[in-house]
Each structure stands twice: as structure tokens, then as C-alpha cells.
Design an enzyme around this catalytic site. Structure first.
Site, short mmCIF file in Angstrom:
data_model
loop_
_atom_site.label_atom_id
_atom_site.label_comp_id
_atom_site.label_asym_id
_atom_site.label_seq_id
_atom_site.Cartn_x
_atom_site.Cartn_y
_atom_site.Cartn_z
N HIS A 1 45.01 39.70 30.25
CA HIS A 1 44.64 39.16 31.62
C HIS A 1 43.47 39.86 32.34
CE1 HIS A 1 48.44 36.89 30.94
NE2 HIS A 1 48.75 38.05 30.75
N LYS B 1 53.44 35.07 45.29
CA LYS B 1 53.17 33.82 44.65
C LYS B 1 54.08 32.77 44.49
CE LYS B 1 49.50 36.68 43.29
NZ LYS B 1 48.71 36.53 44.21
N ARG C 1 39.79 37.29 48.54
CA ARG C 1 38.65 38.50 48.57
C ARG C 1 37.39 37.99 47.78
NH1 ARG C 1 39.10 39.61 43.16
NH2 ARG C 1 41.41 39.76 42.41
#
Lengths: 165, 509
Positions: free
Chosen positions: B237, B118, B294
Site C-alpha cells: 500500500h 471512510k 492535503r
């Protein structure tokens, strides 16, 4: 059928469905109908107000579905109900409930040891199921008598985890 | 061009089935792989071929790269579709599939790797002019550096593990005093969870919305966006409700954000379908969060709004064909909303609910699509995630889409496991949600299982009557009790019910 007391979402109804086909609610006859559709659903008319009700028998109680909501439903005879009312007051404060696994899971961590004093909200242990860690907290106060599981152990639904006294 | 006549789907549940459906529509044969927990699952029973790959735990089945690749080769499949989750964002898997001479229906390993770290991903897109949340470009060296950053950008700040995910190694810090201890704690957590204690710091956006852009890229230099999805309704989340368009995205903002998303995807040499996630603050400033390399769970929202089949596009791109339209030709119609129906109990702090689905009558009717990987009688096993179904509604505008979704959720009948349908209904009917005034904290702030609106008294009475009748039926089949209701026991007939309808003057029997 004799009278029954049905509790749904905390609201009590006294219901009698007679062999002749009458519906009595709180002793007076109800205009309507209760028609089984299949083994787990009913069409219920109260007057002409129509609803579909689905039912799942879950041990002593039902899970009832109506309009996207589900509630637990308990059917009791007036006699059982009366007995419970008398035993309920003395029982509630006297007995401690053992802590059981709410689902099949993996024990990640145990936060308590025998002899620990616990209160409602005390962290007891962490169970992992479906990729999520779930904190199991106490809903009672007492003292941990014994811990029956340890970290890394797989448990079945309903398995005894912690005894409380 | 590469030919694909047979695809192995390295996944399970609804997404495996959804991928297979498009394959079948295109005359492509489908190969399923399954663990012992999924022998009876629809992705197995509805595939052309199916192969057992191991015991229930995913580490011994759906994550077994070599076994899956060997199965594809043995079955004569030319391509592998990874779905989402499991191996879908595993660069090594993408590389291994290609080394085996097969087509990976997804991005190249290098793109997955570039977006997988990240910190590195943000540095990469930032260098292409993509706005990122102000943060340390490198992992923190110590508390002094963290303090200097907080002084410059102000509190709150977020400490985040470089290798992170799933909230582990993450801390929101509000004061200078908390900073050093929080950094130590985040490092410890990151070390134990990922074996990597690198932590970086960034400005924490307090009431952000989560808005993401669907990307599709081919081998011919075309990278397009297919509009946004707003996914701010989340719990821990995990997205619960997704919709498109977002109420705060104007055509101008869509154009700007879309072009930025395309640049971010191009920065990593992206191919196939992917998603650029942004956080958007109250002033509609947007910041790159991460790229998901994806197909997303919530892709049907984009499909309903664009009329495109994203899996068909993925197959086309994987075969080496160009995307058959330009950015200008992408058309958006109406409004789409998706609810993730999960086996979890909102009243028991969302504990997963496993077991057998004893009754399942899905909702149909105008504008409703359902992607589901389990059937009535099927199990929700403990080994995989708790999602049962994705219910998607389309309407000509937001009001119609939301009304259709509420109607469908009320019609949906499922028994045997507890679901979050009440949470979805709560969100969709909440004043703030309807007005469009919400952020990622919506459910945490507003949802309380104990304070759901009281049901109508008639509903409770109807439920109680059904319980009493069912108890009577059960008792008569058990043969205990006195006169069974609804019919004498001797003839063994199923009771036909109770009526007391004066209008017809009719009684039971």
C-alpha cells in the site's frame, strides 16, 4: 600488493594491482585503468569501456555501486580464503548464529520463548522502525536458548536479541 | 484578502523544503520547526528562521499541535503549511490554527472530518452521484449480514475497519467458511489498533488500478481538477512509482472522472489542494476510494505535466484569491513519472535501512527534477519515514519520460544506506509496465530481489577492481601490509591509480 581474491555478487576475481601500476586479473595483464576520483569512487576502464564505481566500506566488506545497482564486495588474501574454505564446512553445521537487531528499532512482540524449536522461516519477533512493523524470521534451525529483549523495549543496531543453540 | 508574509512549515524533510522554496520565490519568509534529530537537516538550515520543538519522536515534536501554533504566533507567521503526514489531515489542528487567528494552508476542519471517516465519506459522495465500490452503508452488525452481502455481490469481499488505515483491521475473504472467523479477527485488530471495532464490508476488486485526481478549490466557488496520476506501482500500500497521464485514461474518461472528482470534493465543501483516489477495474469502471485532504507526496508529477506550482496555488487560495484560470484553460503537456527513493533493503524483505549517507551525487540532466530533504553526510533517522528523495522525470511522451528516469536512476550515486533504486529500475524496465499492462499487485506479483537480471560481467570486474584498489588504499593509510599499491608509502601521496593502456604506452608514475 600481493594477490587478492575479490568476490562481487558471488563472482570471484583473482586480482593483483602491482606497485608498478600493472593490473593483473587471473594472472594475466589487463589493458585498462583504475583511477581514484575521490575517497569513495573510482573511474575504471576495462579496455576503453568506462565505468564509475562507488564504494562504501562496511566492516569486513564493501558495498559497491555501479549503474544504479549495488553489490557486496569482499576482498581476501588467498591465505585467508584457503583457511575459510577448510573451516567453512565444519563450522556451518556446528555453530548457531545469535539473532541480532538489523536496525535500531522498537520490539513490538516476541513470538518465541527459551526451549522453543525453530526452523528456517520461523517467526521470531516483530520490530518496528520507521513506522513499519518488520517480522524477523529465523534463517537457521535450532532451539531458543534465551530471549534477551521484551515487548516495548528499544534496541540498537546489532544488539543481541535471541541466542540459539 | 488575507496577507501572508511569513509561513511556518509544520513538517520536515523534502516536503518542508519544497514548500519553503515556493514561499521564498514569492518573497514570503519561512519558519522551520525541528526535533533534535533534525538540527542539521536542510529544512532547518535553509529556512529564514528555525525553532526547536522537542525530542526526536514525532509524538513529542512534529505532532505537538499547541507548541507548533505557539511557535507560529511567537515568530509572527500569519500562516501554517502542514505538508503531508504528521498533522496535515488532523481536523483538530486545522481548527486550532484558525482559532489562534492564523491561516491553515489546507482545507477547513469540517472537510477533513467529513473525509476522515471512510464509511461516512463514501456515503456522502455516493449521495452526490459518485460511484463507490458496492459495500455496506453502515458498519456490519454481525456475520449474517456479511454473509447476505457476499451472497448478493459474490466473493471475494473485503472487510475493513471504519477507522482504518495502513492495512490494519483489513481482511480479504474468498469463501463463506472464512467469513465469520475473518470478521471476528478484523474486529479484534480494529479494536486494538483504533479503539473502534466497527468493520464494514465491500466488494473486493481483484486487479484494480489506482488512479487519483488532483483537485484545487478556492473561496469563490471554483473547484477544478488538474488531471490524474496513476499510482498502481505499490508495495504494501506504499506508492513507489507514479505517473501521469495514465495509459488507460482516454480524454473522455479523464473528463468524466475529473468531473466526478470535482463533485466528490464539492460534497465536503472542500478548499485548497486535495486528491480524490479511485480504483479502476479492467472494464475501466471507476470507484471512489477516498479523499486525501492535503498536498500529496506525488504532486510534482502534476506540476511537471501542467506547468503549475501547486504550493503557489495553495498559497493563493489561502490568501482568499480566486484560482487564476478556468478548467478549460488547464493544459497538459507530455508525460511525467516519479520514483520514491527510500532507505530500505529489497534483498532483506524491505527492512528499513538507517544511517549516515556517506555519498550522495544526484542525477541531473534533461527533464529531471529532484525533491530531497537530506544531503550528503546527513542521517536517515529511525524516527520518521524512510523516503530519501523523489526523483521526477518529464518527457514529451511516456517513452521519453521513462527513458530519462531509467537513465537518472542509473546515474544516481548514494552510499551509506541501502535503497530501493533496483526496485524502481525493475518496474520501469519490465515488459508489462512498459506496455501499460499492470495493476496494484504488480510488484507483489513480479518483483523478487533474488531474481533480478544478472549484471554484465564487465560491471562486476570493474567493481572488483575498485574494491581491490580501495582495500589497498585503506591498508596503506592504516600502515599495515607490505608495499601499498599505486605508490610508495614514504611520500604520503594519494595513489593516482593504475594504468596499463598500451595505446599511450604509459605506466603509473
Amino acid at each position: 600488493m600481493s594477490r587478492t581474491v575479490v568476490t562481487v555478487d558471488g563472482v570471484e576475481f583473482e586480482i593483483e594491482l602491482t606497485p608498478e601500476g600493472s593490473i593483473l586479473v587471473g594472472g594475466s595483464e589487463l589493458e585498462g585503468s583504475v583511477t581514484p576520483l575521490d575517497e569513495s569512487s573510482f573511474s575504471v576502464m576495462i579496455g576503453s569501456r568506462s565505468s564509475r564505481v562507488t564504494l562504501h566500506h562496511d566492516g569486513a566488506s564493501f558495498t559497491v555501486g555501479i549503474g544504479g545497482r549495488t553489490f557486496s564486495g569482499l576482498v581476501e588474501s588467498p591465505r585467508v580464503r584457503l583457511l575459510k574454505r577448510y573451516s567453512g564446512t565444519s563450522g556451518a553445521s556446528g555453530t548457531r548464529q545469535p539473532v541480532k537487531a538489523p536496525m535500531p528499532a522498537l520490539v513490538v512482540r516476541v513470538h518465541v520463548a527459551p526451549g522453543d524449536r525453530i526452523e528456517p522461516g520461523s517467526r521470531l519477533l516483530v520490530l518496528e522502525a520507521m513506522k513499519m512493523e518488520n517480522e524477523i524470521k529465523s534463517n537457521q534451525s535450532g532451539v531458543v536458548k534465551s530471549v534477551h529483549v521484551k515487548g516495548g523495549q528499544a534496541v540498537e543496531k546489532g544488539q543481541l536479541l535471541i541466542s540459539v543453540e | 484578502l488575507r496577507t501572508i508574509t511569513k509561513v511556518l512549515v509544520a513538517n520536515r524533510g523534502e516536503i518542508a523544503l519544497r514548500v519553503m522554496r515556493t514561499c521564498r520565490e514569492q518573497g514570503i519568509r519561512t519558519v522551520a520547526v525541528y526535533s533534535d534529530a533534525d538540527r542539521k537537516s536542510p529544512h532547518v538550515t535553509r529556512a529564514d528562521e528555525a525553532y526547536r520543538i522537542g525530542p526526536p519522536p514525532s509524538s513529542q515534536s512534529y505532532l505537538q499541535m499547541d507548541r507548533i501554533i505557539e511557535t507560529a504566533v511567537m515568530a509572527g507567521a500569519e500562516a501554517i503549511h502542514p505538508g503531508y503526514g504528521f498533522l496535515s489531515e488532523n481536523a483538530e489542528f486545522s481548527a486550532k490554527v484558525r482559532q489562534a487567528g492564523l491561516i491553515f494552508i489546507g482545507p477547513p476542519a469540517e472537510s477533513i472530518r467529513a473525509m476522515g471517516d471512510k464509511t461516512a465519506a463514501r456515503a456522502l459522495v455516493k449521495s452526490r452521484g459518485v460511484p463507490t465500490v458496492p459495500g455496506s452503508p453502515e458498519a456490519l452488525t454481525g456475520p449474517e449480514e456479511a454473509a447476505a452481502f457476499a451472497q448478493e455481490h459474490g466473493f471475494p469481499v473485503l472487510l475493513k475497519a471504519a477507522a482504518g488505515g495502513g492495512g490494519k483491521g483489513m481482511r480479504v475473504v474468498h469463501t463463506m467458511e472464512e467469513l465469520a472467523p475473518s470478521l471476528a479477527a478484523a474486529r479484534g485488530e480494529a479494536k486494538s489498533a483504533f479503539g473502534d471495532d466497527r468493520v464494514y464490508i465491500e466488494k473486493y476488486l481483484e486487479n484494480p488500478r489506482h488512479i487519483e485526481f488532483q483537485i484545487i478549490a478556492d473561496d469563490h466557488g471554483h473547484t477544478l481538477h488538474l488531471g490524474e496520476r496513476e499510482c498502481s506501482i505499490q508495495r504494501r500500500h506504499q506508492k513507489v512509482v507514479e505517473e501521469a497521464p495514465s495509459v488507460i485514461v482516454t480524454p473522455e474518461l479523464r473528463k468524466t472522472m475529473g468531473e466526478t472528482a470535482v463533485r466528490a470534493a464539492e460534497a465536503c465543501g472542500y478548499r485548497n489542494a486535495g486528491t480524490i483516489e479511485f480504483l479502476v477495474d479492467r472494464d475501466r469502471q471507476f470507484y471512489f476510494l477516498e479523499m486525501n485532504t492535503r498536498l500529496q507526496v506525488e504532486h510534482p508529477v502534476t506540476e511537471l505535466r501542467t506547468g503549475l506550482d501547486l504550493v503557489a496555488l495553495q498559497l493563493n487560495v489561502a490568501m482568499g484569491k480566486p484560482i487564476p484560470f478556468t478548467q478549460e484553460q488547464v493544459q497538459f503537456h507530455g508525460h511525467a513519472v516519479e520514483c520514491r527513493i527510500c532507505a530500505e533493503d529489497p534483498a532483506e524483505s524491505f527492512l528499513p535501512s538507517t544511517g549516515t549517507i556517506t555519498r550522495l551525487r544526484p542525477a541531473l540532466g534533461p527533464g529531471i527534477r529532484e525533491d530531497r530533504g537530506v544531503e550528503e553526510g546527513g542521517e536517515i533517522p529511525v524516527f520518521y519515514d524512510s523516503m530519501i528523495s523523489k526523483l521526477v522525470a518529464w518527457g514529451s511522451d511516456r517513452t521519453q519520460a521513462l527513458s530519462r528516469m531509467v537513465r537518472a536512476l542509473r546515474e544516481y550515486e548514494i552510499l551509506g544506506v541501502t535503497t530501493n533504486i533496483p526496485v524502481c529500475l525493475f518496474a520501469l524496465q519490465h515488459e508489462k509496465f512498459v506496455e501499460g499492462d499492470f495493476d496494484t499487485h504488480f510488484l507483489g506479483k513480479h518483483f523478487d530481489a533474488a531474481r533480478l537480471p544478472k549484471p554484465a560481467h564487465e560491471d562486476l570486474l570493474a567493481a572488483a577492481l575498485a574494491c581491490a584498489a580501495q582495500e589497498g588504499r585503506l591498508r596503506s593509510t592504516r600502515g599495515d601490509g607490505e608495499a601499498p599499491p599505486g605508490g610508495p608509502p614514504s611520500d604520503g601521496a594519494v595513489p593516482t591509480g593504475w594504468t596499463a593502456t598500451r595505446m599511450h604506452g604509459m605506466r603509473h608514475r
